[in-house]
Design an enzyme around this catalytic site. Structure first.
Site, PDB file in Angstrom:
ATOM      1  CD  GLU A  97      76.202 -10.210  -0.349  1.00  0.00           C
ATOM      2  OE1 GLU A  97      77.247 -10.187   0.354  1.00  0.00           O
ATOM      3  OE2 GLU A  97      75.188 -10.851  -0.028  1.00  0.00           O
ATOM      4  CE  LYS A 156      81.070  -4.234  13.501  1.00  0.00           C
ATOM      5  NZ  LYS A 156      80.023  -4.595  14.456  1.00  0.00           N
ATOM      6  CD  GLU A 171      71.340  -8.622  10.493  1.00  0.00           C
ATOM      7  OE1 GLU A 171      71.590  -9.217   9.419  1.00  0.00           O
ATOM      8  OE2 GLU A 171      71.845  -7.521  10.773  1.00  0.00           O
ATOM      9  CG  HIS A 230      44.176   2.780  -2.852  1.00  0.00           C
ATOM     10  ND1 HIS A 230      42.850   3.003  -3.161  1.00  0.00           N
ATOM     11  CD2 HIS A 230      44.583   3.867  -2.148  1.00  0.00           C
ATOM     12  CE1 HIS A 230      42.484   4.196  -2.687  1.00  0.00           C
ATOM     13  NE2 HIS A 230      43.526   4.725  -2.061  1.00  0.00           N
ATOM     14  CE  LYS A 276      76.906 -12.772   5.741  1.00  0.00           C
ATOM     15  NZ  LYS A 276      77.602 -11.950   6.718  1.00  0.00           N
ATOM     16  N   GLY A 282      76.157  -3.478  12.860  1.00  0.00           N
ATOM     17  CA  GLY A 282      75.867  -2.989  11.501  1.00  0.00           C
ATOM     18  C   GLY A 282      74.516  -2.294  11.413  1.00  0.00           C
ATOM     19  NE  ARG A 283      70.598  -6.299  14.542  1.00  0.00           N
ATOM     20  CZ  ARG A 283      71.551  -7.213  14.673  1.00  0.00           C
ATOM     21  NH1 ARG A 283      72.417  -7.402  13.683  1.00  0.00           N
ATOM     22  NH2 ARG A 283      71.635  -7.960  15.753  1.00  0.00           N
TER      23      ARG A 283
HETATM   24  O1  F6P Z   1      74.800 -10.362   6.651  1.00  0.00           O
HETATM   25  C1  F6P Z   1      74.482  -9.590   7.741  1.00  0.00           C
HETATM   26  C2  F6P Z   1      75.455  -8.499   8.012  1.00  0.00           C
HETATM   27  O2  F6P Z   1      76.505  -8.960   8.762  1.00  0.00           O
HETATM   28  C3  F6P Z   1      74.742  -7.330   8.686  1.00  0.00           C
HETATM   29  O3  F6P Z   1      74.605  -7.501  10.045  1.00  0.00           O
HETATM   30  C4  F6P Z   1      75.578  -6.186   8.276  1.00  0.00           C
HETATM   31  O4  F6P Z   1      74.882  -4.979   8.445  1.00  0.00           O
HETATM   32  C5  F6P Z   1      75.835  -6.525   6.827  1.00  0.00           C
HETATM   33  O5  F6P Z   1      76.003  -7.927   6.819  1.00  0.00           O
HETATM   34  C6  F6P Z   1      77.002  -5.846   6.178  1.00  0.00           C
HETATM   35  O6  F6P Z   1      78.203  -6.104   6.837  1.00  0.00           O
HETATM   36  P1  F6P Z   1      79.497  -5.232   6.556  1.00  0.00           P
HETATM   37  O7  F6P Z   1      79.206  -3.826   6.959  1.00  0.00           O
HETATM   38  O8  F6P Z   1      80.575  -5.848   7.396  1.00  0.00           O
HETATM   39  O9  F6P Z   1      79.814  -5.313   5.085  1.00  0.00           O
END
Ligand code: F6P
Length: 543
Positions: free
Chosen positions: A212, A206, A354, A385, A505, A268-269
């Protein structure tokens, strides 16, 4: 909106909960022969049996009153109307617009957003069709056989879950992989057997700034370029982006013609049905993707219009509040008896935790009760199990959501009957247990009796549907989205921000140079973190 916590319905529920202690599920079922068919709701082909919750009709009435006092209805309507209900980020919350049919209108700041949603869907369908048919050629003229989504959190969990859930409908001669972790192993293992000439990367972020994702995206760029002798022109044929941030996308080198847009009113979620679902659409085709969106939309309409006492997400949300705040449950187990839903619990972890892992109300004051329970789970029968022992005989109360389907997508002999017998048996065993008398009657030695007793009285919901189709998956996801919404509205929290992810972060960004510096860094952390940094620096050097 004044909080309903501590209000008349809340106080009545507290008093009522005392009464409920002496009324185990065994007794509730004995008192009412119809309970198992009465405390159920069927809508949109989903059947919810909530009779195995520790509730009476009075509990339900009080919970419904609580929903009214909390203003769930007004809050729901405000969301659908595009009001900025995510107050800490000053944003509308309009994932429902992502699945609004063509011709519907939903306004954000006076602008109808539905036409743009469909433009992007058409753009996605164009790319998906070309990739699936082989018409989209890579840099050397070869067709794309492998699609790798790079993203994390909402830009990963939804695509992974949906791909696994709908694998049955996917194009089987293509390979789909998902890279999320900044641990280099994730990327290395995803590409080790792939040919760059046949591989398309979908960079899903987003913000297009997530550490990452950007680290993995740059590594992917290097890996891909290396396959084409460093020819930068290849990037346009092997990289597409899904983002709200056109500036960062073009800085990365991706042609914005190959960027699929979404908007800041999509959290995002809550984004797997936006362009973030591009890899899903490539896998299952545009028609199946649209069927999934239709399922989402049907559940949106159900949530928006059904009376609360017949409203699936509202009922699930209220039962969660009951179990969490009045019966003291800390977690909810999500137990799908459908192997294709193996990543559904992981997906729901972000969606639920979240969203509702918050300690202050909208007005910044302490909530004053427990909020978001911990969601976790595994598919059945595997979990039986492993961790079910604790649910059956442990000291904690763990409400369970069982999810099952009448028909298997892979009918094989007696498998489905055995699977379904197990899910029904688990809910039955949890609710009714086995008394000491019943254990004794089996001739069990007296000393062993307490070990073999099942107290029962463990609550669960059972959700049944016919078959796992894209449409049903959409309904299920929207069911949990609006369930989460209902919980958040009762607690009067902002279910749509996620400030709690920020601090870690920022601190990681500070520590990276301390780990990488050639010189011994001057460390000003607490003594534990500083010592750990020194230790990690040493270990990095060790082979
Ligand atoms: O770290 C949380 C977050 O902001 C989530 O809410 C989001 O889904 C994810 O990181 C990834 O964010 P982006 O789509 O901006 O890379």
């Amino acid at each position: 909106m004044p909080t309903a916590i501590g209000g008349p319905a809340w106080r009545a529920l507290q008093a009522h909960q005392e009464k409920m202690r002496g009324l185990p599920l065994r007794e509730l079922f004995a008192q009412d022969a119809e309970r198992g068919s009465r405390l159920t709701v069927e809508a949109l082909g989903l059947y919810l049996d909530y009779s195995k919750n520790r509730i009476t009709d009075e509990t339900l009435q009080l919970l419904l009153q609580l929903a009214e006092e909390a203003g769930v209805r007004a809050r729901r309507d405000a969301m659908f109307a595009g009001e900025k209900i995510n107050i800490t980020e000053n944003r509308s919350v309009l994932h429902v617009a992502l699945r609004a049919p063509k011709g519907a209108s939903i306004f954000v700041e006076g602008k109808d957003v539905v036409p743009a949603v469909h433009e992007v869907l058409d753009q996605m369908a164009g790319l998906a069709g070309r990739v699936r048919s082989g018409a989209w050629k890579g840099h050397t003229g070869k067709a794309i056989r492998n699609v790798i989504n790079i993203g994390i959190g909402g830009s990963d969990l939804g695509p992974v879950m949906a791909f696994e859930a709908l694998r049955h409908y996917s194009q089987r001669d293509m390979t789909f992989r998902f890279v999320s972790n900044v641990d280099g192993t994730d990327f290395a293992e995803a590409v080790r057997d792939l040919n760059p000439a046949e591989t398309l990367f979908v960079i899903s972020s987003k913000t297009f700034t997530t550490l990452e994702t950007m680290t993995n995206a740059h590594t992917a760029r290097e890996w891909s370029l290396a396959g084409f002798g460093g020819d930068e022109k290849s990037v346009a044929r092997h990289f597409v982006a899904v983002s709200t941030n056109a500036g960062e996308v073009s800085k990365f080198g991706i042609d914005t013609a190959n960027m699929f847009e979404f908007w800041d009113w999509v959290g995002g979620r809550y984004s797997m049905d936006s362009a973030i679902g591009l890899s899903t659409m490539i896998a299952i085709g545009a028609e199946n993707f649209r069927a999934m969106l239709d399922g989402f939309h049907q559940m949106d309409e159900h949530f928006r219009t059904a009376p609360f006492d017949r409203n699936l997400p509202v009922l699930l949300g209220l039962l969660t509040v009951w179990n969490t705040d009045f019966l003291g449950a800390h977690t909810i187990a999500i137990l799908p008896y459908e192997q294709y839903l193996k990543r559904f619990p992981a997906y729901l972890q972000q969606l639920t935790m979240e969203s509702n892992g918050k300690h202050v109300r909208l007005d910044g004051r302490a909530v004053g009760c427990d909020t978001g329970p911990i969601y976790w789970g595994e598919p059945g029968t595997n979990g039986q199990h492993s961790f079910y022992q604790l649910i059956h005989q442990g000291t904690r109360l763990i409400p369970c959501d069982f999810i099952a389907f009448g028909q298997s997508l892979n009918p094989l002999g007696r498998h489905q009957d055995i699977l379904l017998a197990n899910v029904l048996a688990q809910a039955e065993a949890l609710a009714f247990g086995k008394t000491a008398e019943e254990v004794r009657a089996e001739g069990t030695a007296e000393w062993l009796v307490p070990h073999r007793v099942f107290e029962g009285n463990r609550p669960s919901n059972t959700i049944l549907a016919g078959r796992l189709t894209p449409e049903v998956l959409g309904k299920l996801i929207a069911l949990y989205e609006h369930n989460v919404f209902t919980q958040g509205a009762i607690w009067n929290i902002d279910s749509f921000d996620q400030w709690g992810v920020e601090l870690g972060k920022v601190l990681a960004q500070r520590i990276v140079p301390e780990l990488e510096s050639k010189e011994e860094p001057k460390l000003a952390h607490d003594s534990s973190t500083s010592t750990l940094i020194r230790r990690v620096r040493k270990l990095k050097g060790a082979h």
